[in-house]
Design a protein around this motif. Structure first.
Motif, PDB file in Angstrom:
ATOM      1  N   GLY A 131       0.793  -1.290  -0.011  1.00 39.39           N
ATOM      2  CA  GLY A 131       0.026   0.045  -0.174  1.00 39.39           C
ATOM      3  C   GLY A 131       0.921   1.328  -0.197  1.00 39.39           C
ATOM      4  O   GLY A 131       0.221   2.278   0.185  1.00 39.39           O
ATOM      5  N   VAL A 132       2.116   1.009  -0.053  1.00 40.62           N
ATOM      6  CA  VAL A 132       2.991   2.274  -0.387  1.00 40.62           C
ATOM      7  C   VAL A 132       4.100   2.003  -1.411  1.00 40.62           C
ATOM      8  O   VAL A 132       4.182   0.875  -2.136  1.00 40.62           O
ATOM      9  CB  VAL A 132       3.825   2.503   1.102  1.00 40.62           C
ATOM     10  CG1 VAL A 132       2.889   3.001   2.138  1.00 40.62           C
ATOM     11  CG2 VAL A 132       4.458   1.344   1.517  1.00 40.62           C
ATOM     12  N   ASP A 133       4.372   3.116  -1.960  1.00 39.84           N
ATOM     13  CA  ASP A 133       5.310   3.280  -3.157  1.00 39.84           C
ATOM     14  C   ASP A 133       6.799   2.975  -2.683  1.00 39.84           C
ATOM     15  O   ASP A 133       7.353   3.891  -1.900  1.00 39.84           O
ATOM     16  CB  ASP A 133       5.416   4.456  -4.196  1.00 39.84           C
ATOM     17  CG  ASP A 133       6.157   4.560  -5.336  1.00 39.84           C
ATOM     18  OD1 ASP A 133       6.772   3.394  -5.274  1.00 39.84           O
ATOM     19  OD2 ASP A 133       6.203   5.601  -5.731  1.00 39.84           O
ATOM     20  N   LEU A 134       7.438   1.927  -2.872  1.00 43.73           N
ATOM     21  CA  LEU A 134       8.819   1.639  -2.457  1.00 43.73           C
ATOM     22  C   LEU A 134       9.864   1.458  -3.539  1.00 43.73           C
ATOM     23  O   LEU A 134      11.013   1.778  -3.273  1.00 43.73           O
ATOM     24  CB  LEU A 134       8.567   0.055  -1.824  1.00 43.73           C
ATOM     25  CG  LEU A 134       7.924  -0.200  -1.011  1.00 43.73           C
ATOM     26  CD1 LEU A 134       8.050  -1.843  -0.433  1.00 43.73           C
ATOM     27  CD2 LEU A 134       8.195   0.666   0.270  1.00 43.73           C
ATOM     28  N   SER A 135       9.532   2.060  -4.587  1.00 50.77           N
ATOM     29  CA  SER A 135      10.366   2.294  -6.059  1.00 50.77           C
ATOM     30  C   SER A 135      11.411   3.184  -5.543  1.00 50.77           C
ATOM     31  O   SER A 135      12.503   3.210  -6.354  1.00 50.77           O
ATOM     32  CB  SER A 135       9.402   2.580  -7.108  1.00 50.77           C
ATOM     33  OG  SER A 135       8.850   3.612  -7.044  1.00 50.77           O
ATOM     34  N   ARG A 136      11.172   4.412  -4.868  1.00 46.37           N
ATOM     35  CA  ARG A 136      12.029   5.469  -4.601  1.00 46.37           C
ATOM     36  C   ARG A 136      13.224   5.068  -3.666  1.00 46.37           C
ATOM     37  O   ARG A 136      14.125   5.755  -3.548  1.00 46.37           O
ATOM     38  CB  ARG A 136      11.331   6.572  -4.044  1.00 46.37           C
ATOM     39  CG  ARG A 136      10.665   6.601  -2.820  1.00 46.37           C
ATOM     40  CD  ARG A 136      10.008   7.730  -2.299  1.00 46.37           C
ATOM     41  NE  ARG A 136       8.626   7.214  -2.899  1.00 46.37           N
ATOM     42  CZ  ARG A 136       7.641   7.949  -2.736  1.00 46.37           C
ATOM     43  NH1 ARG A 136       7.536   9.232  -1.935  1.00 46.37           N
ATOM     44  NH2 ARG A 136       6.255   7.886  -3.177  1.00 46.37           N
ATOM     45  N   TYR A 137      13.040   3.750  -2.831  1.00 47.67           N
ATOM     46  CA  TYR A 137      13.795   3.385  -2.010  1.00 47.67           C
ATOM     47  C   TYR A 137      14.841   2.157  -2.588  1.00 47.67           C
ATOM     48  O   TYR A 137      14.449   1.388  -3.164  1.00 47.67           O
ATOM     49  CB  TYR A 137      13.338   3.174  -0.765  1.00 47.67           C
ATOM     50  CG  TYR A 137      12.245   4.124  -0.507  1.00 47.67           C
ATOM     51  CD1 TYR A 137      12.687   5.224  -0.236  1.00 47.67           C
ATOM     52  CD2 TYR A 137      10.923   3.636  -0.052  1.00 47.67           C
ATOM     53  CE1 TYR A 137      11.488   6.272   0.082  1.00 47.67           C
ATOM     54  CE2 TYR A 137       9.948   4.256   0.372  1.00 47.67           C
ATOM     55  CZ  TYR A 137      10.332   5.842   0.640  1.00 47.67           C
ATOM     56  OH  TYR A 137       9.057   6.756   0.753  1.00 47.67           O
TER      57      TYR A 137
END
Length: 430
Positions: A53-59
């Motif tokens: 439910g959260v965008d992890l692509s930036r990490y």
């Protein structure tokens, strides 16, 4: 621009995802309160493909949890894996030894290894923080460690497990039996598939040992906590307690005195005029008694992604401000190794429930066993026959030494008239 505080998160369950969601939602407010932004730079979990439910692509994603220490040039490692040992403990040791501050919600690890980790953190001049390990979003650790720092705390006690409180509250309000309410708690997600840590009091004992150490300046002593859970509490006990003007709660009690450190998690009869009697559902509550501040009462949600994430981020804000301080409110080297106080000479009132054969002379036998052990009976009630031919006998004692009740019950357990093991609960405040 002020340099952001960079964090790496291990564990992306409900709490880990909640931390990311909270930082994203309240990022500007958090930065203002922290004096600089807090940014997630790296994450690690077992399953990359799971939708959280959260965008992890930036990490930056790190498969090896132990390698998270060196990922993304992080300043702080946040551990939300769980477990007293294994990967969580390895990550804690590695992070602190590398000079990285460490934040965790892991009460089991802190209860078992907190002293060791505190010593490393202090030696390295970094922070070890665990507000989320006790009572979720309720700032009880901060309250004791900072707000009440000038006080000598004589006692800390409270409702430390939301699962048990949910079950007891449901039994109380709906008159249902333990097994039925436990099944509902599991279906609703309040209880694990294996609920033993919760219903047998182990989770509450972990939390109590942490609170006791902070409150009394003693070394954490989880192994010295006497633990009894709620799995043997009956709907009949709830009804008897209500008739007497009490509610049943699982209460952890810590006291420091001339005879040593006393720590116990045990079902209690709580008087209706006590604030803990009105803590219902999955809420947690902690009471502390200070010699100058008097009684402090903390209450709130003790679990869940929101409250726990709130406590984790509060710790991160402290670190961003440069507020480290010793994890246990005083340097680890100054924590005393208090001897455990034995319960046998403690004085109080008790509730005892027995199932006995429905025959002449049984009540006289019970009264004699109590008399011979030096127990004074305040009230004795007998309820109608059950399907198996037994009757329930409920006793409330006058104040006296606990060893006397133990002696009386030992004698009664060997009686052919007593069916099954007696249930013994303490009366809070008496």
């Amino acid at each position: 621009m002020t340099q952001p505080l960079r964090i790496a998160i291990a564990g992306l369950g409900t709490v880990g995802a909640g931390v990311i969601r909270l930082i994203e939602t309240n990022g500007e407010l958090i930065a203002r309160r922290a004096g600089r932004p807090i940014e997630v730079v790296a994450v690690s979990a077992r399953d990359r493909s799971r939708d959280r439910g959260v965008d992890l692509s930036r990490y930056q994603w790190v498969d090896d949890t132990a390698a998270l220490v060196h990922a993304g040039d992080a300043d702080v490692v946040v551990e939300l894996i769980g477990g007293s040992d294994g990967p969580a403990l390895t990550l804690a040791r590695t992070s602190l030894s590398a000079g990285k501050s460490f934040v965790t919600a892991n009460k089991a690890m802190i209860a078992h290894h907190g002293l060791e980790l505190a010593e490393v953190a202090e030696a390295k001049g970094v922070a070890l923080k665990f507000e989320a390990a006790v009572a979720g979003g309720v700032p009880v650790i901060k309250g004791l460690r900072e707000g009440a720092a000038a006080n000598e705390i004589s006692q800390v006690f409270g409702i430390l497990n939301g699962t048990c409180n949910f079950i007891l509250s449901k039994m109380e309000s709906e008159g249902r039996d333990f097994a039925e309410v436990l099944a509902e708690a599991q279906a609703l997600g309040f209880a694990e598939a294996d609920p033993s840590f919760d219903i047998d009091g182990v989770d509450a004992a972990h939390k109590l040992s942490i609170l006791a150490s902070i409150a009394f300046g003693t070394r954490p002593a989880f192994d010295a906590v006497a633990v009894t859970g709620i799995r043997h509490v009956l709907a009949a006990d709830i009804a008897e307690a209500a008739a007497l003007g009490y509610r049943i709660r699982l209460v952890g009690v810590g006291e420091a005195g001339p005879h040593g450190l006393f720590q116990r998690v045990h079902p209690h009869l709580v008087p209706l005029d006590h604030p803990l009697a009105h803590v219902t559902g999955s809420l947690n509550a902690v009471v502390a008694e200070g010699n100058f501040v008097g009684r402090l009462f903390f209450q709130g949600r003790g679990a869940g992604d929101g409250p726990t994430a709130s406590a984790v981020v509060a710790d991160l804000i402290d670190i961003a401000r440069g507020e480290f301080g010793p994890p246990y409110a005083m340097p680890a080297a100054s924590l005393t190794a208090a001897a455990p106080e034995q319960a046998s000479e403690r004085r109080g009132r008790a509730y005892v429930r027995l199932h006995v054969a429905d025959k002449v002379g049984v009540l006289a036998e019970i009264a004699a066993a109590m008399r011979d052990a030096g127990v004074s009976i305040e009230s004795l009630m007998q309820r109608g026959a059950n399907a198996d031919g037994s009757v329930l006998v409920a006793i409330v004692t006058h104040e006296g030494p606990e060893r006397c009740i133990a002696q009386a019950l030992e004698k009664l357990e060997s009686s052919a008239s007593v069916l099954g093991r007696p249930m013994w609960m303490h009366v809070l405040g008496g």
